[in-house]
Design an enzyme around this catalytic site. Sequence first.
Site, PDB file in Angstrom:
ATOM      1  N   SER A 151      47.607   9.984  46.910  1.00 25.45           N
ATOM      2  CA  SER A 151      46.255  10.465  47.229  1.00 25.45           C
ATOM      3  C   SER A 151      45.550  11.004  45.987  1.00 25.45           C
ATOM      4  O   SER A 151      46.137  11.720  45.179  1.00 25.45           O
ATOM      5  CB  SER A 151      46.315  11.588  48.267  1.00 25.45           C
ATOM      6  OG  SER A 151      46.381  11.087  49.561  1.00 25.45           O
ATOM      7  N   GLY A 152      44.266  10.689  45.879  1.00 31.23           N
ATOM      8  CA  GLY A 152      43.458  11.174  44.773  1.00 31.23           C
ATOM      9  C   GLY A 152      43.600  10.376  43.497  1.00 31.23           C
ATOM     10  O   GLY A 152      42.860  10.596  42.540  1.00 31.23           O
ATOM     11  N   ASP A 181      35.724  12.050  50.889  1.00 28.56           N
ATOM     12  CA  ASP A 181      37.006  12.566  50.419  1.00 28.56           C
ATOM     13  C   ASP A 181      37.035  12.666  48.898  1.00 28.56           C
ATOM     14  O   ASP A 181      37.623  11.831  48.207  1.00 28.56           O
ATOM     15  CB  ASP A 181      38.126  11.657  50.928  1.00 28.56           C
ATOM     16  CG  ASP A 181      39.501  12.291  50.819  1.00 28.56           C
ATOM     17  OD1 ASP A 181      39.590  13.479  50.476  1.00 28.56           O
ATOM     18  OD2 ASP A 181      40.497  11.575  51.080  1.00 28.56           O
ATOM     19  N   HIS A 238      41.129  16.058  50.478  1.00 28.39           N
ATOM     20  CA  HIS A 238      42.217  16.457  51.377  1.00 28.39           C
ATOM     21  C   HIS A 238      43.439  16.972  50.626  1.00 28.39           C
ATOM     22  O   HIS A 238      44.260  17.698  51.185  1.00 28.39           O
ATOM     23  CB  HIS A 238      42.585  15.319  52.337  1.00 28.39           C
ATOM     24  CG  HIS A 238      43.367  14.209  51.715  1.00 28.39           C
ATOM     25  ND1 HIS A 238      42.808  13.006  51.340  1.00 28.39           N
ATOM     26  CD2 HIS A 238      44.685  14.103  51.411  1.00 28.39           C
ATOM     27  CE1 HIS A 238      43.736  12.207  50.857  1.00 28.39           C
ATOM     28  NE2 HIS A 238      44.884  12.849  50.880  1.00 28.39           N
TER      29      HIS A 238
END
Length: 364
Positions: free
Chosen positions: A225-226, A128, A75
């Site tokens: 995120s990530g 994801d 994402h």
Amino acid sequence: MRALSYPLAGAVALLLAAPGPAVADRVVIGGQPVNASEAPWAVALASRERFGAARSGQFCGGVLVSRTTVVTAAHCLSHEVLGVDVGEAKDLRVIVGRGDLRGGSGAEVALRDTWVNPAFDAATNAGDVAVLTLAEQAPANSPITLAQAGDRAYRPGTPAKVYGWGDMLGNGTYAQTLRAAGVFVLDDVFCEQAYPGGPEGAYRRASMLCAGRPEGGRDACQGDSGGPLVARGKLVGLVSWGSGCAQPGHPGVYTRMSAVAPLVAAHKGGSAPQGASSAVPSALTSVLPPATAQPAQQVPPQPVQPASPQAQPAPAAEAAGQAPARTGPRLPPRIARQAAPLPPSRPAGGAAPPSTGLIERGPQ
């Protein structure tokens, strides 16, 4: 995933007995500063063009799993986050070895190739993961090992740490330096009860992992995120999504690395080998949803920038590491909002109240 021999109630009681974070210890939410040399595999995804010069343009995290391979959340590279297709984000860089985003240490490395999981499902957040291939090699001591299926690192109750430069308080105050928060791997049953499906997403134990503390207080947040979730010295998860940040009963949800390891292996070092398919391996077809995203995209090579260029003056809010108010669509899980086109999700002051929707754990 192997479960502990005692029931869920016992596991929760064990976790609740752990000491809570001190009031002044509220970073990555409930974390501490970390020197970049202590976590050389923790990297930042950055684009000054898309997210401004403050904090080197960081908007998501990533993890070095080889000298030329970074894994991150799918994402983070979506059109909704970047504002353009990933192939059009010409100044997209991976920042290696820079703990303080205001400095010029380490290197800003361009990308040779980008693969975004075409089976990523934005509705459930399953699958994801994305794989980035660097145009130059990172230092030899940088990569971290992926925890494979059956590893003890996935057991409920295992201590873990989540790393990132994200929101420290849940109000848009982003860290200038790398932080780490101590959490626990939680039982799948607890996470299924927390996220049975709805606007936040749906927890799927086959492809997801959740970690935190049942009582809240420590978690990843926007901007993380990530980034890596590490247990027993191995990478077990990537920051993906969650409802609120550090809220009781709503732990952070991570991409389970053992589930996506075949995807990472297939795209390590660039595009899949000649004759190999870029589709989801057959072993994962029963785990991940049908393809909903665009196929893999390549990014033309760009020169390596060993240090950040002279930054243009930034607005006061950005210079302070805070996200200015924006208007626009809601971003996906845990994206940092430094210059992203959306408004703050919570009041600017004080503790963050529980969120009623999905929290983006990616740009600033």
